[in-house]
Write an enzyme that holds these catalytic residues in place. Structure first.
Site, PDB file in Angstrom:
ATOM      1  N   ASP A  12     -59.877 -18.465 -24.573  1.00  0.00           N
ATOM      2  CA  ASP A  12     -58.859 -17.626 -25.202  1.00  0.00           C
ATOM      3  C   ASP A  12     -58.821 -17.850 -26.718  1.00  0.00           C
ATOM      4  O   ASP A  12     -59.196 -18.918 -27.203  1.00  0.00           O
ATOM      5  CB  ASP A  12     -57.494 -17.951 -24.585  1.00  0.00           C
ATOM      6  N   GLY A  13     -58.352 -16.843 -27.433  1.00  0.00           N
ATOM      7  CA  GLY A  13     -58.080 -17.015 -28.861  1.00  0.00           C
ATOM      8  C   GLY A  13     -59.102 -16.408 -29.806  1.00  0.00           C
ATOM      9  O   GLY A  13     -59.015 -16.620 -31.020  1.00  0.00           O
ATOM     10  N   HIS A  29     -64.892 -12.188 -31.073  1.00  0.00           N
ATOM     11  CA  HIS A  29     -65.676 -12.115 -29.831  1.00  0.00           C
ATOM     12  C   HIS A  29     -67.142 -12.446 -30.098  1.00  0.00           C
ATOM     13  O   HIS A  29     -67.813 -13.071 -29.278  1.00  0.00           O
ATOM     14  CB  HIS A  29     -65.561 -10.724 -29.203  1.00  0.00           C
ATOM     15  N   GLU A  59     -57.665  -7.475 -15.700  1.00  0.00           N
ATOM     16  CA  GLU A  59     -56.576  -6.931 -16.531  1.00  0.00           C
ATOM     17  C   GLU A  59     -57.063  -6.529 -17.932  1.00  0.00           C
ATOM     18  O   GLU A  59     -56.362  -5.805 -18.652  1.00  0.00           O
ATOM     19  CB  GLU A  59     -55.441  -7.961 -16.664  1.00  0.00           C
ATOM     20  N   ASN A  60     -58.242  -6.990 -18.319  1.00  0.00           N
ATOM     21  CA  ASN A  60     -58.729  -6.717 -19.685  1.00  0.00           C
ATOM     22  C   ASN A  60     -59.058  -5.239 -19.930  1.00  0.00           C
ATOM     23  O   ASN A  60     -59.198  -4.814 -21.080  1.00  0.00           O
ATOM     24  CB  ASN A  60     -59.962  -7.575 -20.025  1.00  0.00           C
ATOM     25  N   GLU A 194     -57.924 -30.646 -12.406  1.00  0.00           N
ATOM     26  CA  GLU A 194     -57.173 -31.182 -13.538  1.00  0.00           C
ATOM     27  C   GLU A 194     -57.154 -30.104 -14.615  1.00  0.00           C
ATOM     28  O   GLU A 194     -58.161 -29.426 -14.850  1.00  0.00           O
ATOM     29  CB  GLU A 194     -57.863 -32.438 -14.083  1.00  0.00           C
TER      30      GLU A 194
HETATM   31  C1  FPP Z   1     -59.815 -13.924 -24.972  1.00  0.00           C
HETATM   32  O1  FPP Z   1     -59.519 -13.921 -26.334  1.00  0.00           O
HETATM   33  C2  FPP Z   1     -61.221 -13.680 -24.814  1.00  0.00           C
HETATM   34  C3  FPP Z   1     -61.764 -12.621 -24.166  1.00  0.00           C
HETATM   35  C4  FPP Z   1     -60.980 -11.601 -23.471  1.00  0.00           C
HETATM   36  C5  FPP Z   1     -63.211 -12.447 -24.129  1.00  0.00           C
HETATM   37  C6  FPP Z   1     -63.942 -13.706 -23.903  1.00  0.00           C
HETATM   38  C7  FPP Z   1     -65.366 -13.487 -24.031  1.00  0.00           C
HETATM   39  C8  FPP Z   1     -66.187 -14.263 -24.739  1.00  0.00           C
HETATM   40  C9  FPP Z   1     -65.754 -15.467 -25.457  1.00  0.00           C
HETATM   41  C10 FPP Z   1     -67.640 -13.998 -24.794  1.00  0.00           C
HETATM   42  C11 FPP Z   1     -68.192 -13.684 -23.453  1.00  0.00           C
HETATM   43  C12 FPP Z   1     -69.611 -13.838 -23.478  1.00  0.00           C
HETATM   44  C13 FPP Z   1     -70.447 -13.400 -22.538  1.00  0.00           C
HETATM   45  C14 FPP Z   1     -71.847 -13.777 -22.649  1.00  0.00           C
HETATM   46  C15 FPP Z   1     -70.054 -12.543 -21.421  1.00  0.00           C
HETATM   47  P1  FPP Z   1     -58.488 -12.837 -26.873  1.00  0.00           P
HETATM   48  O2  FPP Z   1     -59.276 -11.713 -27.395  1.00  0.00           O
HETATM   49  O3  FPP Z   1     -57.517 -12.509 -25.792  1.00  0.00           O
HETATM   50  O4  FPP Z   1     -57.816 -13.638 -28.014  1.00  0.00           O
HETATM   51  P2  FPP Z   1     -56.300 -13.506 -28.486  1.00  0.00           P
HETATM   52  O5  FPP Z   1     -55.464 -13.965 -27.310  1.00  0.00           O
HETATM   53  O6  FPP Z   1     -56.215 -14.432 -29.632  1.00  0.00           O
HETATM   54  O7  FPP Z   1     -56.078 -12.077 -28.838  1.00  0.00           O
END
Ligand code: FPP
Length: 228
Positions: A12-13, A29, A59-60, A194
């Site tokens: 996340d983040g 990303h 949910e995304n 954990e």
């Molecule tokens: C959450 O951060 C992250 C995601 C929804 C996407 C996670 C995906 C990756 C890190 C890369 C995936 C890679 C592959 C190879 C499939 P957010 O966007 O919700 O951050 P925020 O909460 O700060 O808005």
């Protein structure tokens, strides 16, 4: 150092990190995807056997179309950039979640990576994509129903039909960016895991921070409901 067999991470983040840098969310990303490589290599080096990463939840889809499209392009970005290195490190790629509603190009690139790495043995890197923990349990129950046997089901029925049936339960779950939630991730498999929460945003959660988390795992006393 005590190394968990199965580590799961809620990455996340990305968005908040990008915002901190004065950049668009896609920037987060992009670097988050580079970091998948860094943590996979480090986890493998330490001897983790299974690393499951929450790449896209059921949910995304609620995010703006432009962001969804960008997220769907990340598997190709990752695989084009790092497949060779994953092969060298003997890392296998796998997925959980419903790939049927993903863009065909995303599925194709994932399938290619799954096929090419299928004989790798050192660590399995599982991407949870279009994944939801409740859906996972429902699918497992449906598989039992479809088997045609009318009877009460047991935990074993779920264990052998859940998406991660061939892997051990999660030992250690990390969530970056300091939200204390499971967000529908691996609900069944996290029963005795954990949990570790860090305020660090995913793109800056580097190998050193991962090592600190694993050290913390080693200090936990796992009792599985029993006594010490
Ligand atoms: C959450 O951060 C992250 C995601 C929804 C996407 C996670 C995906 C990756 C890190 C890369 C995936 C890679 C592959 C190879 C499939 P957010 O966007 O919700 O951050 P925020 O909460 O700060 O808005």
């Amino acid at each position: 150092m005590l190394i968990p067999n199965h580590v799961a991470i809620i990455m996340d983040g990305n968005g908040r990190w990008a915002q901190k840098m004065g950049k668009p969310r896609s920037y987060g990303h992009y670097f988050g995807t580079d970091n998948v490589r860094n943590i996979a290599i480090e986890a493998n080096r330490l001897g983790v056997k299974v690393l499951t990463l929450y790449a896209f939840s059921t949910e995304n889809w609620k995010r703006p179309q432009e962001e969804v499209n960008y997220l769907m392009s990340l598997p190709a970005l990752f695989i084009d950039k790092f497949l060779k290195e994953l092969m060298e490190k003997d890392i296998r790629i796998s997925t959980i979640g419903d790939l049927s509603t993903l863009p065909a190009s995303t599925v194709k690139v994932l399938q290619k990576a799954i096929d090419e790495t299928k004989d790798n043995k050192s660590m399995t890197l599982i991407f949870a994509i279009n994944y939801g923990g409740r859906d996972d349990i429902v699918q497992a129950v449906n598989k039992v129903i479809k088997s045609g046997e009318v009877r009460e089901i047991s935990e074993k029925d779920i264990n052998v039909n859940i998406s991660t049936a061939q892997y051990p339960d999660v030992d250690f779950m990390i969530r970056t960016s300091l939200d204390y939630r499971l967000s529908n991730f691996l609900l069944w498999q996290l029963s005795y895991a954990e949990l570790y929460f860090t305020d660090c945003y995913w793109p800056e959660f580097d190998a050193e921070r991962f090592d600190l988390a694993i050290e913390e795992y080693g200090r936990r006393q796992r009792r599985f409901g029993g006594l010490k």
